[in-house]
Write a protein that holds these residues in place. Structure first.
Motif, PDB file in Angstrom:
ATOM      1  N   MET A 104      12.049  26.853  -2.434  1.00 28.91           N
ATOM      2  CA  MET A 104      12.763  27.731  -1.526  1.00 28.91           C
ATOM      3  C   MET A 104      11.800  28.791  -1.004  1.00 28.91           C
ATOM      4  O   MET A 104      10.858  29.150  -1.697  1.00 28.91           O
ATOM      5  N   PRO A 105      12.005  29.300   0.185  1.00 27.91           N
ATOM      6  CA  PRO A 105      11.128  30.342   0.698  1.00 27.91           C
ATOM      7  C   PRO A 105      11.345  31.624  -0.098  1.00 27.91           C
ATOM      8  O   PRO A 105      12.441  31.864  -0.616  1.00 27.91           O
ATOM      9  N   GLY A 106      10.301  32.435  -0.209  1.00 26.28           N
ATOM     10  CA  GLY A 106      10.445  33.675  -0.947  1.00 26.28           C
ATOM     11  C   GLY A 106       9.186  34.501  -0.955  1.00 26.28           C
ATOM     12  O   GLY A 106       8.218  34.216  -0.247  1.00 26.28           O
ATOM     13  N   ALA A 123      13.615  35.231  -4.282  1.00 21.46           N
ATOM     14  CA  ALA A 123      14.256  34.465  -3.218  1.00 21.46           C
ATOM     15  C   ALA A 123      15.753  34.729  -3.281  1.00 21.46           C
ATOM     16  O   ALA A 123      16.335  34.752  -4.364  1.00 21.46           O
ATOM     17  N   GLN A 143       4.376  35.959   1.316  1.00 18.01           N
ATOM     18  CA  GLN A 143       5.599  35.231   1.653  1.00 18.01           C
ATOM     19  C   GLN A 143       5.240  33.757   1.643  1.00 18.01           C
ATOM     20  O   GLN A 143       4.196  33.374   2.186  1.00 18.01           O
TER      21      GLN A 143
END
Length: 69
Positions: free
Chosen positions: A1-3, A27, A52
């Motif tokens: 997941m993006p974070g 996230a 990021q």
């Protein structure tokens, strides 16, 4: 997941065992502790604290122990 990379617990060259903490990723307003999937040596860390990252990004590479194989 993006974070967001909140913390790194290891550097290149570190020996790790399965389950050792490697990094903390923030996230969706939650902190996720990333752990080593297996025993090995951290060969490369590709991120820094505060970076990021996109979903699926490799944060580090873990190779086998010297003498394995």
């Amino acid at each position: 997941m993006p974070g967001l990379v909140k913390a790194l617990s290891v550097r290149a060259g570190a020996r790790v065992r399965r389950g050792d903490g490697l990094a903390v990723l923030e996230a969706m307003k939650m902190e996720h502790r990333l752990t080593a999937p297996r025993d090995g040596v951290v060969e490369e860390v590709t991120v820094a604290e505060g970076d990021q990252v996109e979903a699926g990004a490799a944060l580090m590479r873990i190779g086998g122990e010297a003498g394995d194989g």
